[in-house]
Enzyme design. Structure first.
Site, PDB file in Angstrom:
ATOM      1  N   SER A  14       0.815  -1.214   0.000  1.00 24.06           N
ATOM      2  CA  SER A  14       0.000   0.000   0.000  1.00 24.06           C
ATOM      3  C   SER A  14       0.852   1.269   0.000  1.00 24.06           C
ATOM      4  O   SER A  14       0.652   2.168  -0.821  1.00 24.06           O
ATOM      5  CB  SER A  14      -0.927   0.004   1.222  1.00 24.06           C
ATOM      6  N   PHE A  15       1.832   1.331   0.910  1.00 23.54           N
ATOM      7  CA  PHE A  15       2.623   2.550   0.999  1.00 23.54           C
ATOM      8  C   PHE A  15       3.547   2.703  -0.203  1.00 23.54           C
ATOM      9  O   PHE A  15       3.696   3.797  -0.748  1.00 23.54           O
ATOM     10  CB  PHE A  15       3.440   2.584   2.295  1.00 23.54           C
ATOM     11  N   ALA A 141      -1.364   5.460   3.891  1.00 23.35           N
ATOM     12  CA  ALA A 141      -1.252   5.260   2.450  1.00 23.35           C
ATOM     13  C   ALA A 141      -2.527   5.654   1.705  1.00 23.35           C
ATOM     14  O   ALA A 141      -2.472   6.257   0.631  1.00 23.35           O
ATOM     15  CB  ALA A 141      -0.898   3.804   2.158  1.00 23.35           C
ATOM     16  N   LYS A 192       5.516   3.783  17.588  1.00 21.12           N
ATOM     17  CA  LYS A 192       4.118   4.237  17.644  1.00 21.12           C
ATOM     18  C   LYS A 192       3.152   3.126  17.272  1.00 21.12           C
ATOM     19  O   LYS A 192       1.980   3.140  17.681  1.00 21.12           O
ATOM     20  CB  LYS A 192       3.921   5.467  16.754  1.00 21.12           C
ATOM     21  N   GLU A 282       2.865  -4.239  11.790  1.00 19.08           N
ATOM     22  CA  GLU A 282       4.206  -4.235  12.365  1.00 19.08           C
ATOM     23  C   GLU A 282       4.193  -4.208  13.893  1.00 19.08           C
ATOM     24  O   GLU A 282       5.081  -4.731  14.547  1.00 19.08           O
ATOM     25  CB  GLU A 282       4.997  -3.023  11.853  1.00 19.08           C
TER      26      GLU A 282
END
Length: 355
Positions: A14-15, A141, A192, A282
């Site tokens: 996606s990114f 994304a 994060k 992740e």
């Protein structure tokens, strides 16, 4: 624009696809590497990545390929958009086709399990190149694909890397800000993801805005404490790669890690969550890795400890959230008032009270 400048994006998730769209939309010939030859052929024929970004039309100057040699041959600037689990492997495969004068930029937010290494450390070890950087920030994304106004950070000790990435990516909807603290930017992006899981879980459990605010603020304190112990600058966490990325990931259901937390809060098992998600989150692996590192270094990270219990020891999310309220009341901003001083003051008050 540098005459003949070609950019390669390694990774068609996606990114990587959204980033390719921005680069090519700015007028740069772009090579997009994907593992699957059939997907590469489809992208070249239909100018669309139906697997990850079916609604995004890619510019005609994008050429997809499943050959790393072809993707890297003419590239001056290379973005690595590979999940952390496969980052080192792909970089090793690409190494024979890389040149020292090329600029390598990681967009990956995670850690290499072996040796607890950041992607920038892997790039330095595997290639030995000088022009290395990290792209990080509040960059969902799907919103990039929609050309919504977004800011990001290019972090690098190398002047050329920062300037070239700003040149290639910057436009009227994508603003690129520079930083020299590569570890801080990278750690902000990786850590994060942990707290996005906690935020999703809190939302699913019906917790309110006060709770969300406290959670994000304590997360910022916890992640900056950990990052500074690894050599980062605490001021980086006041920027887009720190608090900016934390806010968007902890607030949006578009975040995969947030959705993991939501599902866990609804009572689903981690196995069920990962299977239903379909893409890598992740934060799940990051919780396990950071917990082990924090234990080894003696770093106080109560949110990480709590999430570990839910993710890997099958503790009830609601019970863990309740037990968190019994943790010590320490300092608000550790770099203003160190935690050790608060603990000493509390012990002093306790001694006086019992006399």
């Amino acid at each position: 624009m540098t005459a003949g400048l070609t950019v390669a994006v390694i990774g068609g998730g996606s990114f990587g696809t959204a980033l390719t769209s921005i680069i090519a939309g700015n007028g740069y010939p772009t090579r997009l590497w994907v593992r699957n030859p059939q997907l590469a052929a489809e992208i070249n024929q239909k100018h669309c990545n139906s697997k990850y970004m079916p609604d995004l039309q890619l510019p005609a100057c994008v050429k997809a390929t499943s050959s790393l040699e072809e993707a890297l041959a003419e590239a001056e600037l290379v973005f690595l958009a590979i999940p952390s689990k496969g980052f080192a492997q792909v970089l090793e495969q690409a190494k024979p086709f890389l040149k020292p004068e090329q600029i390598l930029v990681s967009t990956t937010k995670g850690f290499e399990e072996k040796g607890f290494k950041l992607m920038s450390q892997l790039m330095a070890e595997i290639t030995g190149f000088q022009h290395l950087g990290v792209l990080s920030g509040p960059n969902l994304a799907s919103e990039l694909a929609q050309k919504q106004l977004t800011g990001t950070v290019i972090a690098s000790a190398d002047d050329l890397t920062r300037a070239r990435v700003q040149q290639v990516l910057g436009n009227d909807f994508f603003r690129v800000y520079a930083n020299t603290d590569i570890y801080g930017a990278e750690l902000g992006g990786a850590l994060k993801n942990i707290y996005a899981i906690a935020a999703g879980m809190a939302a699913s459990l019906g917790m309110g805005e006060n709770t969300r605010s406290m959670l994000m603020t304590r997360a910022l304190a916890e992640m900056s404490r950990f990052a500074v112990s690894l050599g980062a600058n605490p001021m980086t966490f006041l920027g887009l790669a720190g608090v900016g990325d934390l806010i968007v990931t902890c607030s949006s259901p578009l975040s995969r890690n947030y959705r993991v937390g939501q599902a866990l809060g609804e009572g689903k098992s981690l196995t069920e969550v990962v299977e239903s998600l379909g893409q890598v989150a992740e934060g799940v692996n990051t919780v396990r890795l950071v917990k082990a590192q924090a234990d080894a270094l003696g770093i106080y990270m109560p949110l990480v400890q709590a999430l570990y219990l839910v993710l890997f020891e099958n503790h009830n999310p609601r019970e863990v959230a309740g037990s968190m309220m019994g943790n010590e009341q320490s300092t608000d901003v550790e770099f203003v008032l160190p935690r050790d001083e608060v603990l000493k003051s509390a012990q002093k008050v306790t001694r006086i009270s019992t006399q």
